[in-house]
Design an enzyme around this catalytic site. Structure first.
Site, PDB file in Angstrom:
ATOM      1  N   HIS A 264      -5.051  -3.918   5.512  1.00 33.30           N
ATOM      2  CA  HIS A 264      -3.824  -3.922   4.725  1.00 33.30           C
ATOM      3  C   HIS A 264      -3.891  -2.797   3.707  1.00 33.30           C
ATOM      4  CE1 HIS A 264      -6.783  -6.381   2.571  1.00 33.30           C
ATOM      5  NE2 HIS A 264      -6.149  -6.062   1.457  1.00 33.30           N
TER       6      HIS A 264
ATOM      7  N   HIS B 224      -2.396  -1.359  -0.049  1.00 33.37           N
ATOM      8  CA  HIS B 224      -1.750  -1.697  -1.317  1.00 33.37           C
ATOM      9  C   HIS B 224      -0.828  -0.544  -1.725  1.00 33.37           C
ATOM     10  CE1 HIS B 224      -4.647  -5.035  -2.111  1.00 33.37           C
ATOM     11  NE2 HIS B 224      -5.403  -4.280  -1.336  1.00 33.37           N
TER      12      HIS B 224
ATOM     13  N   ASP C 278       3.418  -8.327  -3.336  1.00 33.93           N
ATOM     14  CA  ASP C 278       2.224  -9.053  -3.747  1.00 33.93           C
ATOM     15  C   ASP C 278       2.624 -10.116  -4.768  1.00 33.93           C
ATOM     16  OD1 ASP C 278      -0.271  -9.380  -5.679  1.00 33.93           O
ATOM     17  OD2 ASP C 278      -1.042  -8.595  -3.792  1.00 33.93           O
TER      18      ASP C 278
END
Length: 350
Positions: A290, A292, A218
């Site tokens: 998605h 994390h 990220d």
């Protein structure tokens, strides 16, 4: 590989701005429109800016010259206008943050070139404003830029929190999704999945069209501190928008992401699974499934119980009831100026 104390890693290459940008002045022509948000605790500030169209690549869309400026407690206003010389402008979100200290800089930070200005002294306690030398202080600020944002992408981050809202049925979420899908572009996601962008940052790539995913850092992680690890697993399937779409048929995909991501994090960064949190957001920031993956020690936005749902818990629920994610209520926070909040009001749910 991670250091023995787990302090720093840098196995993948550092993230970089698009190759289409000027290497010396990647944000030349930047124009500040408004402050979106600031966080004194994390030392970050998010800005709505505008850049000449050629800076972000491609042409500016017709609505990208509209800059909406919102006062903290006042009415929303707007202003139109091209950049200098009549050039078309693209919207951009610029996030400025101060990176963490590193052991190699401590001698310079504490050396004679650093000035200490006393601000407060009380018995054994004192507070100073320090100014390190430029070669050290210059390393602190870093910037993340998102180019060619639709104006609603930036404004949706503004406004005050109004509290938690609940969505009781899948049908309501589908109705809401129609609004959000029209506002957010997923082209940057497809660029990663198709190998057309950020390939130097890919940690792991599973090409399986059903259960595969791409694992990338990220932008909020500078890839230096293992304890601040933040990766995102972007699933290859494009027909799963969010947590609300998941069913028991998706268990092979979720289990693959869960187990393989943990193995790759251990291999690349030396962080064991017991020190990781793997979760999904609801509502997500973009509607393509998605996951994390962050270090437990990392204080990252969106990891609280009001928005984050642990992947292990989701897998457990779907094993017991394949329709659990579609039938159960999910609560989530919304801001006062969020169009999603307006949709709930229009539907008579508030």
């Amino acid at each position: 590989m991670a250091a023995e104390d787990g302090g720093s890693v840098c196995t993948p290459k550092r993230c970089r701005l698009s190759e289409t940008l000027d290497a010396e002045r990647p944000l030349r022509g930047l124009r500040l429109v408004s402050v979106l948000s600031k966080n004194p605790r994390s030392k970050t500030i998010s800005l709505h800016c505008q850049l000449p169209a050629e800076q972000g690549g491609g042409e500016a869309s017709s609505h990208n010259t509209l800059a909406r400026v919102m006062e903290e407690d006042g009415p929303e206003t707007s202003k139109e206008g091209p950049g200098e010389g009549g050039k078309p402008m693209n919207n951009a979100v610029l996030i400025l943050e101060k990176t963490s200290f590193h052991e190699t800089d401590l001698d310079a930070v504490l050396g004679h070139a650093t000035t200490f200005h006393l601000q407060l002294q009380n018995d054994i306690y004192s507070s100073y404003l320090t100014r390190p030398p430029p070669e050290v202080n210059g390393k602190i600020p870093r910037a993340n830029a998102s180019h060619r944002c639709a104006i609603c992408d930036t404004c949706v981050k503004r406004g005050r929190d109004v509290g938690m809202l609940g969505a009781q049925s899948h049908n309501v979420c589908v109705c809401v999704l129609e609004l959000l899908e029209s506002q957010f572009s997923l082209q940057w996601v497809y660029n990663i999945l198709e190998g057309r962008a950020e390939q130097d940052r890919v940690v792991f790539d599973d090409p399986d069209p059903e259960n595969g995913f791409v694992l990338v850092p990220d932008l909020k992680w500078d890839q230096k501190e293992a304890t601040q690890l933040y990766l995102v697993a972007i699933c290859r399937r494009r027909n799963i928008k969010s947590l609300r779409d998941l069913t028991g048929n998706h268990l092979p995909l979720l289990e693959n992401v869960f187990l393989r991501s943990q193995a790759e994090v251990l291999s690349h960064f030396g962080v064991p699974a017991i020190q990781l949190r793997c979760y999904l957001h609801y509502q997500p920031s973009y509607y393509h499934l998605h996951v994390h993956i962050t270090h437990l020690a990392a204080d990252v936005p969106g990891s609280g119980v009001e928005r984050a749902h642990l992947l292990a818990d989701v897998i457990h629920d779907l094993r017991r009831d394949g329709d659990a994610c579609r039938s159960r209520p999910f609560s989530f926070p919304l801001r006062s100026n969020d169009k999603l909040l307006a949709r709930f009001r229009d539907a008579g749910r508030l």
